[in-house]
Design an enzyme around this catalytic site. Sequence first.
Site, short mmCIF file in Angstrom:
data_model
loop_
_atom_site.label_atom_id
_atom_site.label_comp_id
_atom_site.label_asym_id
_atom_site.label_seq_id
_atom_site.Cartn_x
_atom_site.Cartn_y
_atom_site.Cartn_z
CB CYS A 66 37.96 53.89 45.41
SG CYS A 66 36.49 53.91 44.37
CE LYS A 73 42.78 45.93 32.47
NZ LYS A 73 41.80 44.93 32.79
CG HIS A 84 38.29 49.08 42.81
ND1 HIS A 84 38.85 49.11 44.07
CD2 HIS A 84 37.86 50.35 42.56
CE1 HIS A 84 38.75 50.34 44.54
NE2 HIS A 84 38.16 51.10 43.65
#
Lengths: 398, 487
Positions: A88, A341, A345
């Site tokens: 990530c 949020k 993502h």
Amino acid sequence: MASGIRDKVAIVGMGCTNFGELWNKGPADLMVDAMIEALEDSGLEKKQIDAAWLGACFDEVNVGKSAIPLSTALKLDFKPVTRVENFCASGTESFRAAAYAVAAGACDIALAMGVEKLKDTGYGGLPDFGTATGSTNRFIFPNLTAPGGFAMMATRYFDRYGLSREEGKRVLAHISSKSHHNGALNPKAHLRREVSIDQVMEAPIVADPLGLYDCCGVSDGGACAIITTPEIAKSLRPDPIYVKALQIAVTSGMEAAHNSWDGSHVETTCRAAIRAYEEAGIKSPRDEVSLMEVHDCFSITELVTYEDLQISPRGKARDDVESGFFDHDGQLPCQIDGGLKCFGHPIGASGLRMIYEVYKQLQGKADERQLSDPKVGLTHNLGGFPSGSVCSVAIFGK
Amino acid sequence: MIGIVSYGGCVPRYRLNRMMVFMAMGWFNPVTMAAAGGEKAVANFDEDSITMAVSAAIDCLAAPAISRESIDGLYLASTTLPYSERLNAAIAASALDLNENCRTADFSSSLRASTSALLGAIDAIKSGANSNMLVAAADSRLGKMGSLQEMFFGDAGAALCVGSHDVIAEFKGSVSISADFPDHIRECGARFDRNWEERWMRDEGYSKLIPKALKKLAEKFSFDPQDVAKVIYPCHFGREHRAIGKRLGLERGQVQSMLMDEVGDSGSAHPLLMLIAALEQAKPGDKLVVVGYGNGADALLFQCTDAIADFKGPLGVSGCLQLKEDLNSYQKYTVFRNIVPMELGIRGETQAPTPLSVLWRERRQVMGLVGTKCQACGWAQYPSQRICVNPECGAIDQMEPYRFSDKPGTIFTYTGDMLAFSFDPPAVYGIVDFEGGGRTQMDFTDCLLEKIKVGQQVKMSFRRKYYDQQRGIHGYFWKAVPVAELG
């Protein structure tokens, strides 16, 4: 310590697509859209780009392996292009590679791109990690998911600091609710709806104790940055944004296998932050950082990151959360753009999306979300699991 | 003196009330009401005949007199082995981290496979070829939905260690009968048992062959069946089980309970399971006769020694019977046994291929849960490392193998994951800290999320990790079983 990268490179243009369920756009569309905005922002032409890096993670179901997808989508005409991947943190890794190339004098103008088309994977949540951890680990690792990996940190954090499940979930709910409030103001965010603390508390459980609103969304997106030398930057625009620090830390395997890790913090964040503050010359992060975009893949991640970045004392992030310290109008706003949020993502894009917000805020161009005169912005991009991660901490200033 | 040195049992944690089965399927076959009493043991979704046999063998090795290193043979008996080609006993031996020079073989195709394996093990010791042999048996047989077999069959495992030192029950002799009596059959590759008329099975099978073997054994070794403390024979028809004893002139107390109300008929494991239950009650000098029945019969005579009075260690059958949880769902049972097709979702479908060369290279680490211990600083670590993971040490190539499967641990942290695929969601997993050092992430099993806590004790259990249906690969690994859940 080496002299570092402080003030050696500047960002002169950035682009960021809307994030969301972009069923009608492919990864090439997202990369082209992000590049067009960045070129317009910088005033440069595409042919002036000397080199490029692509950050993408789930290649099997997305852009595919190698740098070819970026070069062919943007038509970079036989320039040096490389694909980087670090879970990530891939977006920040592409930025780091581009920044280092410019700082080294290997090129004058470099482009960092991050993209991910998660909605084409067929999964809710991230796809299976079975093949992502190597051929040995799949024999022994639990069939764990990202929410499960971070939920274990929540269990540990609650236990260590004496929070009941209810108390702990309420602190986390405050974090998610705050980010939804911020994201509602952002036209590029995927989720633009306010969510109350009670709604967060009552949501179905994904991985105990984390519920649906403790988890970031799954979305598609792309973001890019154009990086150059301070001299060229000054010739291009009056308000380039300078890189003050760019650090990553990668697990040694200690957390997962050595009994000394306490399970309620992320070791790589701590290590990267120490080096980043030193590189940027920051003595008191709590007082000197004006805004942060942290890797809030889960609400618990944001909570421990406050402590790992030395903003809140150990075990005391709760007090700062509840006093509104990280809110939009607080002393150190965090996730002013809505964070993972609200953006979701798309793995490769997230690190660059964070930098995009800090860049816009420092330039005073964040529209409705604009903070009053921020000086120093920090991004924190985390890959892997709390028990074994790669973390980047980047600091930007005028 | 050659005989039984230790025993161990494995009755899975879950029990299915037979009335619940009847409530679900009695509409189709009301006759099953006749067998709807009591409960049957049901393997968890991650248990099969190999894991139950391993679990029983681990229990057997818990006896203080046994050292794992002294075991030089493992015979595995079952009619429900996962592999037709690939030695199932070798999988169990690697899970048990037995010596490489261990003799391993599968015994299969008949419900008396376990007594045949036991005789084979005894012969190996008699011949002097082996010193201490493990015999492990397990079965998880399937009856079709709505059948009497579905009521009768239960899942369990049993293990015996045979040797010539510290014998608790001496082997006195045996007789065997071989008969191609086709009372029930299961073709290669078939999942469900099929039988001929029950009256014929009872009259011409159980009630003729079992007494015949017993009488022959008594004649050959000159003993009176009335002097035997316990006569152990299988027959899942309750009335017939009692009638056989009566016909032999045995008192009711001499006939070992079939455990139908507690476990069900565990197939090839059952004679050993009943024998273990008898050994748990036996006194020095007691004679025990055990019969394995299926396409003939094996009858074995044992006599308990003085050592049985002080024998301690294993959970055994009685211990396992106390550790139970109501499965409370017939539907869950059908899913655990893969009887009905389920929508597994995309996460359930995904299964990367198993690189068999990697599995072979890492066999001790994966199958035996063997990690490393740093000789420089003393830290135990899993998975195995070449460079010490202790940041204060970092020694290179100073590792020695270190087995974690026999070390207790505590829960460092955990979660119940509704997103991860599991046949029994949520998938409960966490990080375990081992007593004596070392830490790793593991799946938890045989537990309820609501009942586990940070700091709780766990023990290791060998389980099926995944089943790759597309390529016919059963993946095995170790899971943590929270200990309080066993009580």
